[in-house]
Scaffold this active site. Structure first.
Site, PDB file in Angstrom:
ATOM      1  N   GLU A 173       0.825  -1.213   0.000  1.00 37.15           N
ATOM      2  CA  GLU A 173       0.000   0.000   0.000  1.00 37.15           C
ATOM      3  C   GLU A 173       0.862   1.267   0.000  1.00 37.15           C
ATOM      4  O   GLU A 173       0.709   2.156   0.843  1.00 37.15           O
ATOM      5  CB  GLU A 173      -0.953   0.001   1.200  1.00 37.15           C
ATOM      6  CG  GLU A 173      -2.009  -1.085   1.101  1.00 37.15           C
ATOM      7  CD  GLU A 173      -3.086  -1.020   2.172  1.00 37.15           C
ATOM      8  OE1 GLU A 173      -2.868  -0.372   3.203  1.00 37.15           O
ATOM      9  OE2 GLU A 173      -4.150  -1.604   1.965  1.00 37.15           O
ATOM     10  N   GLU A 371      -5.632  -8.475  -0.616  1.00 44.61           N
ATOM     11  CA  GLU A 371      -6.331  -8.168   0.641  1.00 44.61           C
ATOM     12  C   GLU A 371      -7.769  -7.804   0.350  1.00 44.61           C
ATOM     13  O   GLU A 371      -8.038  -6.959  -0.516  1.00 44.61           O
ATOM     14  CB  GLU A 371      -5.694  -6.969   1.372  1.00 44.61           C
ATOM     15  CG  GLU A 371      -4.388  -7.248   2.037  1.00 44.61           C
ATOM     16  CD  GLU A 371      -3.894  -6.077   2.886  1.00 44.61           C
ATOM     17  OE1 GLU A 371      -4.727  -5.343   3.451  1.00 44.61           O
ATOM     18  OE2 GLU A 371      -2.664  -5.904   2.968  1.00 44.61           O
TER      19      GLU A 371
END
Ligand code: BGP
Length: 473
Positions: A173, A371
């Protein structure tokens, strides 16, 4: 769905391992973060403070219990398991000449156990867990020296594990820090603690640039070591819709999406998009971007795009908005069509299909959903069962949308790993009670509990999903 679709689960080293000072490991950034809650932010404590509780120090003790956990993943039928390598286990201080053999041996143990159980390890090199030594002595990623440190760490990992791990990701991320006003995001992404008077925004772009260069160089080295290795980036994908069809809202959402997703342009296309270059000029940022860096970026394009998907946002536009000057704190707004979780995260399964289409339309690279999951307060019953129907519901709706993207829209998706497949320490709040797992871990927010593992109802549900290759939802 392809028969080789990679169903599985995901965690990160610092959220499960514990053993924070075991086996020669140094402190990493998550080790100096206190516990918080939805309303009380986690604190960064430059010195460890006896009066504070640090949930990542013990986490769920995967460091000692990984065999037991992997047996449970096997029972669910996992094809793959995503975790990360804690940089501070391999280079506790980073400037050592030799890596820490005990740290490398720990990951040998984990990867061998996975492979013996028919589970493919999927590995992130940096998942919010850089050595704290880099923060204290180098100012984190504001310092160009980190490029070489990271590349050396990546090289050691590729050389040691390339026969065991095919799919890698460089930075988890990386685009979280687009929200540079969040101290937690910039600290965990880049190890920067802002000082008074610093231009936070410029510093974030500088740090991100060094990370992108380091990632590109790591991709090149991986391919030299073993051309079969696939190295991806990893984006937090939160599409930002226009609040309405008002043209100002539409342009507001263009700016908002540029601000969050330019990182993937650089990773995937090997160059900065024009809107970024114009933005740097307009802001008069004096960034350290060299010709050699640009060459590295061009030579180190990623092989696939890894993404997390939890939610979408909506944006209102303003007449005076100029692309990246969009301000999330002011311009993001609630989407009236969407409900939120107990932690205020908007739930939007269709947004996953939209995201997959958007990414593939832009980059034509395979995608990997590494995810997706539902954080909730679970109740362990007296007979050690846990009836988490809400979690099944959330995952079912998202998997349905993923299947539409694959089967109807023709988007190539390599796999799907459910976040926090075993309960772990929440990244944003440091809580245990924000649970995502198919496996309940008896551990409280204050670290109390036996640490024993129990199968939730969703454990059996996901077992069926995998056994039927996504047919039985
Ligand atoms: C992602 C992170 C994970 C994870 C997840 C859930 O942003 O990559 O590390 O924690 O979000 O977030 P949280 O744990 O804050 O609920």
């Amino acid at each position: 769905m392809n028969h080789d679709f990679l169903w599985g689960g995901a965690v990160a080293a610092h959220q499960v391992e514990g053993g924070y000072d075991a086996g020669g490991k140094g402190l990493n950034v998550s080790d100096v973060l206190t516990a918080g809650s939805h309303t009380r932010p986690r604190l960064i404590t430059p010195e460890l403070n006896r009066d504070c509780f640090y949930p990542n120090h013990e986490a769920i003790d995967f460091y000692h219990r990984y065999r037991e956990d992997i047996a449970l993943f096997k029972e669910m039928g996992f094809k793959c398991f995503r975790t990360s390598i804690s940089w501070a286990r391999i280079f506790p201080k980073v400037d050592e000449t030799e890596p820490n053999e005990e740290g490398l041996r720990f990951y040998d143990g984990v990867f061998d156990e996975l492979l013996e159980n028919g589970i493919e390890p999927i590995i992130t090199l940096s998942h919010f867990e850089m050595p704290y030594y880099l923060v204290e002595n180098y100012g984190g990623w504001s310092n160009r020296k980190l490029v070489d440190f990271f590349v050396r760490f990546a090289k050691v990992c590729f050389e040691r594990f390339h026969h065991k791990v095919k799919y890698w990701m460089t930075f988890n991320e990386i685009n979280n820090q687009a929200n540079y006003k969040s101290d937690l995001s910039v600290f965990t992404n880049s190890g920067i603690i802002f000082k008074d008077g610093q231009d936070k925004e410029a510093l974030m772009y500088q740090a991100a640039h060094y990370e992108l260069v380091a990632s590109a160089r790591a991709v090149q080295i991986a391919h030299e070591i073993n051309p079969a290795i696939q190295v991806g980036c990893m984006m937090a994908m939160t599409p930002i819709y226009p609040y309405s069809c008002n043209p100002d809202d539409m342009m507001g959402s263009v700016g908002a999406n540029h601000k969050r997703f330019w990182f993937v342009d650089v990773h995937a296309r090997g160059r900065y998009p024009n809107y970024m270059l114009n933005f740097f000029d307009r802001k008069k940022f004096e960034l350290d971007i060299t010709a050699a860096d640009l060459e590295d970026l061009g030579g180190g394009k990623v092989d696939y795009i890894g993404l997390s998907y939890y939610m979408s946002f909506a944006a209102k536009g303003r007449k005076e908005n100029i692309n990246l000057d969009y301000d999330e704190a002011k311009d993001l707004c609630d989407n009236p069509h969407i409900q939120k979780t107990q932690w205020g995260w908007p739930v939007d399964p269709v947004g996953l299909r939209y995201t997959l289409n958007w990414l593939y339309d832009h980059y034509q690279l395979p995608l990997f959903i590494v995810e997706n999951g539902f954080g909730a307060i679970d109740k362990l019953e007296d007979d050690n069962t846990c009836h988490d129907l809400y979690r099944q519901e959330y995952l079912r709706k998202h998997i349905e949308q993923m299947k539409l993207a694959i089967e109807v829209d023709g988007v190539p998706v390599l796999g799907y790993t459910v976040w926090g497949c075993i309960d772990c320490v929440s990244f944003s709040t440091g809580e245990m009670k924000k649970r995502y797992g198919f496996i309940y871990v008896d551990k409280g927010d204050d670290g109390s509990g036996t640490g024993n593992r129990y199968k939730k109802d969703s454990f059996y549900w996901y077992q069926q999903v995998i056994a039927s290759n996504g047919e039985s939802l």
